[in-house]
Write a protein that holds these residues in place. Sequence first.
Motif, PDB file in Angstrom:
ATOM      1  N   LEU A 127       0.832  -1.189   0.000  1.00  0.00           N
ATOM      2  CA  LEU A 127       0.000   0.000   0.000  1.00  0.00           C
ATOM      3  C   LEU A 127       0.872   1.247   0.000  1.00  0.00           C
ATOM      4  O   LEU A 127       2.043   1.200   0.387  1.00  0.00           O
ATOM      5  CB  LEU A 127      -0.894   0.022   1.240  1.00  0.00           C
ATOM      6  CG  LEU A 127      -1.832  -1.168   1.433  1.00  0.00           C
ATOM      7  CD1 LEU A 127      -2.642  -0.980   2.708  1.00  0.00           C
ATOM      8  CD2 LEU A 127      -2.741  -1.357   0.238  1.00  0.00           C
ATOM      9  N   ALA A 128       0.289   2.360  -0.381  1.00  0.00           N
ATOM     10  CA  ALA A 128       1.036   3.615  -0.367  1.00  0.00           C
ATOM     11  C   ALA A 128       1.152   4.182   1.035  1.00  0.00           C
ATOM     12  O   ALA A 128       2.172   4.759   1.408  1.00  0.00           O
ATOM     13  CB  ALA A 128       0.377   4.632  -1.292  1.00  0.00           C
ATOM     14  N   VAL A 129       0.089   4.038   1.823  1.00  0.00           N
ATOM     15  CA  VAL A 129       0.082   4.554   3.190  1.00  0.00           C
ATOM     16  C   VAL A 129      -0.430   3.476   4.129  1.00  0.00           C
ATOM     17  O   VAL A 129      -1.060   2.505   3.697  1.00  0.00           O
ATOM     18  CB  VAL A 129      -0.784   5.827   3.311  1.00  0.00           C
ATOM     19  CG1 VAL A 129      -0.144   6.987   2.568  1.00  0.00           C
ATOM     20  CG2 VAL A 129      -2.200   5.577   2.792  1.00  0.00           C
ATOM     21  N   GLY A 130      -0.176   3.658   5.423  1.00  0.00           N
ATOM     22  CA  GLY A 130      -0.424   2.579   6.360  1.00  0.00           C
ATOM     23  C   GLY A 130      -1.561   2.763   7.333  1.00  0.00           C
ATOM     24  O   GLY A 130      -1.811   1.874   8.143  1.00  0.00           O
ATOM     25  N   ALA A 183      -1.228  -8.579   5.962  1.00  0.00           N
ATOM     26  CA  ALA A 183      -0.786  -9.824   6.580  1.00  0.00           C
ATOM     27  C   ALA A 183      -1.887 -10.407   7.467  1.00  0.00           C
ATOM     28  O   ALA A 183      -2.745  -9.692   7.985  1.00  0.00           O
ATOM     29  CB  ALA A 183       0.474  -9.589   7.407  1.00  0.00           C
ATOM     30  N   PHE A 184      -1.827 -11.716   7.619  1.00  0.00           N
ATOM     31  CA  PHE A 184      -2.758 -12.455   8.468  1.00  0.00           C
ATOM     32  C   PHE A 184      -1.942 -13.448   9.296  1.00  0.00           C
ATOM     33  O   PHE A 184      -0.752 -13.639   9.054  1.00  0.00           O
ATOM     34  CB  PHE A 184      -3.791 -13.203   7.614  1.00  0.00           C
ATOM     35  CG  PHE A 184      -4.712 -12.301   6.837  1.00  0.00           C
ATOM     36  CD1 PHE A 184      -6.014 -12.103   7.238  1.00  0.00           C
ATOM     37  CD2 PHE A 184      -4.267 -11.658   5.682  1.00  0.00           C
ATOM     38  CE1 PHE A 184      -6.861 -11.266   6.520  1.00  0.00           C
ATOM     39  CE2 PHE A 184      -5.107 -10.823   4.961  1.00  0.00           C
ATOM     40  CZ  PHE A 184      -6.408 -10.630   5.380  1.00  0.00           C
ATOM     41  N   TYR A 185      -2.620 -14.091  10.253  1.00  0.00           N
ATOM     42  CA  TYR A 185      -1.972 -15.128  11.044  1.00  0.00           C
ATOM     43  C   TYR A 185      -2.588 -16.484  10.708  1.00  0.00           C
ATOM     44  O   TYR A 185      -3.822 -16.624  10.663  1.00  0.00           O
ATOM     45  CB  TYR A 185      -2.149 -14.881  12.542  1.00  0.00           C
ATOM     46  CG  TYR A 185      -1.460 -13.650  13.057  1.00  0.00           C
ATOM     47  CD1 TYR A 185      -0.074 -13.567  13.128  1.00  0.00           C
ATOM     48  CD2 TYR A 185      -2.214 -12.551  13.484  1.00  0.00           C
ATOM     49  CE1 TYR A 185       0.551 -12.427  13.603  1.00  0.00           C
ATOM     50  CE2 TYR A 185      -1.594 -11.414  13.964  1.00  0.00           C
ATOM     51  CZ  TYR A 185      -0.216 -11.354  14.022  1.00  0.00           C
ATOM     52  OH  TYR A 185       0.400 -10.226  14.494  1.00  0.00           O
ATOM     53  N   LEU A 186      -1.736 -17.466  10.473  1.00  0.00           N
ATOM     54  CA  LEU A 186      -2.175 -18.856  10.431  1.00  0.00           C
ATOM     55  C   LEU A 186      -2.070 -19.399  11.848  1.00  0.00           C
ATOM     56  O   LEU A 186      -1.055 -19.196  12.527  1.00  0.00           O
ATOM     57  CB  LEU A 186      -1.305 -19.671   9.482  1.00  0.00           C
ATOM     58  CG  LEU A 186      -1.280 -19.233   8.011  1.00  0.00           C
ATOM     59  CD1 LEU A 186      -0.426 -20.198   7.194  1.00  0.00           C
ATOM     60  CD2 LEU A 186      -2.687 -19.124   7.433  1.00  0.00           C
ATOM     61  N   GLU A 247       4.222  -7.272  10.582  1.00  0.00           N
ATOM     62  CA  GLU A 247       3.015  -7.725   9.899  1.00  0.00           C
ATOM     63  C   GLU A 247       1.895  -6.691   9.932  1.00  0.00           C
ATOM     64  O   GLU A 247       0.870  -6.862   9.255  1.00  0.00           O
ATOM     65  CB  GLU A 247       2.502  -9.041  10.501  1.00  0.00           C
ATOM     66  CG  GLU A 247       2.069  -8.973  11.953  1.00  0.00           C
ATOM     67  CD  GLU A 247       3.185  -9.335  12.915  1.00  0.00           C
ATOM     68  OE1 GLU A 247       2.889  -9.909  13.976  1.00  0.00           O
ATOM     69  OE2 GLU A 247       4.366  -9.052  12.593  1.00  0.00           O
ATOM     70  N   ASN A 248       2.078  -5.625  10.695  1.00  0.00           N
ATOM     71  CA  ASN A 248       1.036  -4.617  10.812  1.00  0.00           C
ATOM     72  C   ASN A 248       1.277  -3.397   9.932  1.00  0.00           C
ATOM     73  O   ASN A 248       0.534  -2.419  10.028  1.00  0.00           O
ATOM     74  CB  ASN A 248       0.907  -4.178  12.276  1.00  0.00           C
ATOM     75  CG  ASN A 248       0.553  -5.335  13.188  1.00  0.00           C
ATOM     76  OD1 ASN A 248      -0.268  -6.173  12.836  1.00  0.00           O
ATOM     77  ND2 ASN A 248       1.183  -5.394  14.352  1.00  0.00           N
ATOM     78  N   ASP A 249       2.278  -3.444   9.074  1.00  0.00           N
ATOM     79  CA  ASP A 249       2.611  -2.322   8.191  1.00  0.00           C
ATOM     80  C   ASP A 249       2.633  -2.800   6.753  1.00  0.00           C
ATOM     81  O   ASP A 249       3.581  -3.442   6.301  1.00  0.00           O
ATOM     82  CB  ASP A 249       3.966  -1.722   8.574  1.00  0.00           C
ATOM     83  CG  ASP A 249       4.274  -0.432   7.815  1.00  0.00           C
ATOM     84  OD1 ASP A 249       3.560  -0.132   6.831  1.00  0.00           O
ATOM     85  OD2 ASP A 249       5.228   0.260   8.200  1.00  0.00           O
ATOM     86  N   ALA A 250       1.563  -2.488   6.011  1.00  0.00           N
ATOM     87  CA  ALA A 250       1.432  -2.967   4.632  1.00  0.00           C
ATOM     88  C   ALA A 250       2.136  -2.083   3.625  1.00  0.00           C
ATOM     89  O   ALA A 250       2.009  -2.304   2.420  1.00  0.00           O
ATOM     90  CB  ALA A 250      -0.042  -3.094   4.262  1.00  0.00           C
ATOM     91  N   ALA A 297      -3.035  -6.962  13.177  1.00  0.00           N
ATOM     92  CA  ALA A 297      -3.507  -5.696  13.747  1.00  0.00           C
ATOM     93  C   ALA A 297      -3.281  -4.525  12.799  1.00  0.00           C
ATOM     94  O   ALA A 297      -3.374  -3.358  13.209  1.00  0.00           O
ATOM     95  CB  ALA A 297      -2.814  -5.443  15.078  1.00  0.00           C
ATOM     96  N   ASP A 298      -2.999  -4.797  11.544  1.00  0.00           N
ATOM     97  CA  ASP A 298      -2.840  -3.753  10.532  1.00  0.00           C
ATOM     98  C   ASP A 298      -4.073  -2.854  10.565  1.00  0.00           C
ATOM     99  O   ASP A 298      -5.192  -3.327  10.345  1.00  0.00           O
ATOM    100  CB  ASP A 298      -2.696  -4.427   9.165  1.00  0.00           C
ATOM    101  CG  ASP A 298      -2.473  -3.460   8.019  1.00  0.00           C
ATOM    102  OD1 ASP A 298      -2.892  -2.292   8.132  1.00  0.00           O
ATOM    103  OD2 ASP A 298      -1.899  -3.872   6.997  1.00  0.00           O
ATOM    104  N   PRO A 299      -3.928  -1.561  10.841  1.00  0.00           N
ATOM    105  CA  PRO A 299      -5.106  -0.695  10.982  1.00  0.00           C
ATOM    106  C   PRO A 299      -5.936  -0.581   9.712  1.00  0.00           C
ATOM    107  O   PRO A 299      -7.162  -0.426   9.778  1.00  0.00           O
ATOM    108  CB  PRO A 299      -4.513   0.652  11.388  1.00  0.00           C
ATOM    109  CG  PRO A 299      -3.079   0.609  10.951  1.00  0.00           C
ATOM    110  CD  PRO A 299      -2.666  -0.827  11.078  1.00  0.00           C
TER     111      PRO A 299
END
Length: 330
Positions: A127-130, A183-186, A247-250, A297-299
């Motif tokens: 993504l461009a922004v988070g 991101a996700f969690y398995l 994992e929380n910063d796309a 927890a990616d917002p």
Amino acid sequence: MRYWALVAVPTVLTAAFFYAASDNRHEVSAQDFVNLQQGNAIQPGFRRAHAKGFCVSGDFISSGTLAEYSSAQVFQAGQYPFIGRFSVAGNNPTAPDLKAPVRSLALTLLPETAEQWRTAMNTPPVLAVGTPEKFYQQLLALQNNTIAEFFAAHPETAAFRNWRASYQPTLSYATEQYHSINAFYLINAAGKQQAVRWAAVPTVGAANQLPDPEAVDALQQELFARLSDGPVIFDLVFSLATSADDENDATIIWPDTNPQLIAGQLQIKQATEQSNGQCNAINFDPLVLPRGILPSADPILRARGAAYAESHRRRAREVLLNTATGAHHE
């Protein structure tokens, strides 16, 4: 640059949150965001983002490779049906396929069961922004023709801008790579979690020509013709996060050196016009997850559900009022 920036981030909204504007704080609702996304040219009955697309269906042939990482049924070795949708970015359902710089593949695996899994993947890997707040500011910058200044003031957009500069669209939906971005969690049977991202990776080389390159539906025509010769196949490849990854910063691309596992193959066997297809009524909300998969927890990921619901509500109401026919993918 304006159009590229517009599609830099998938629709990401929350029911209500705050964004900074001047020295004040303003509450912004999901309705406000969808209003910005659809603009003034409302297309009744169609999705507010990725309005143009068509339905596909087929089977996911799971290799069982991820069974030790997740208790989700879809990752156990076997064959599982899916309903999907190819689409291009934008809110115009009649836009030329080849003019859109971003393409998408959305899927609902095991659609008739409680173990249903939905995923919405796009050609950009980042993504461009988070944050949703910055995304709203990005939309405002687009409206005000200040997107260059916005990018300059937000260094986290660098990875997206680098991808945009190097990306060359192919001549087929079948030869693009589609990313989960977030991101996700398995979660396995013992409760252990592993952060992951995934991508649908094509198994064939880039197409050399289109049946009719001047056609508005050039990519759709190519895919329909391709399916007459057999299934369109993608490897579903998972990238496992390491301790160095957030994992929380796309906005950050994970290194290619991260462990990569092929969960199986997506075999697309049929395609239909979206107005008559099963995908038409589906809200491809990436937070619809089975047991064994949890969101990070990616917002931005956390904010997407309300936007998808608002867009779906609007077009469902429009269809019920008989103001339009057809539909699309959130």
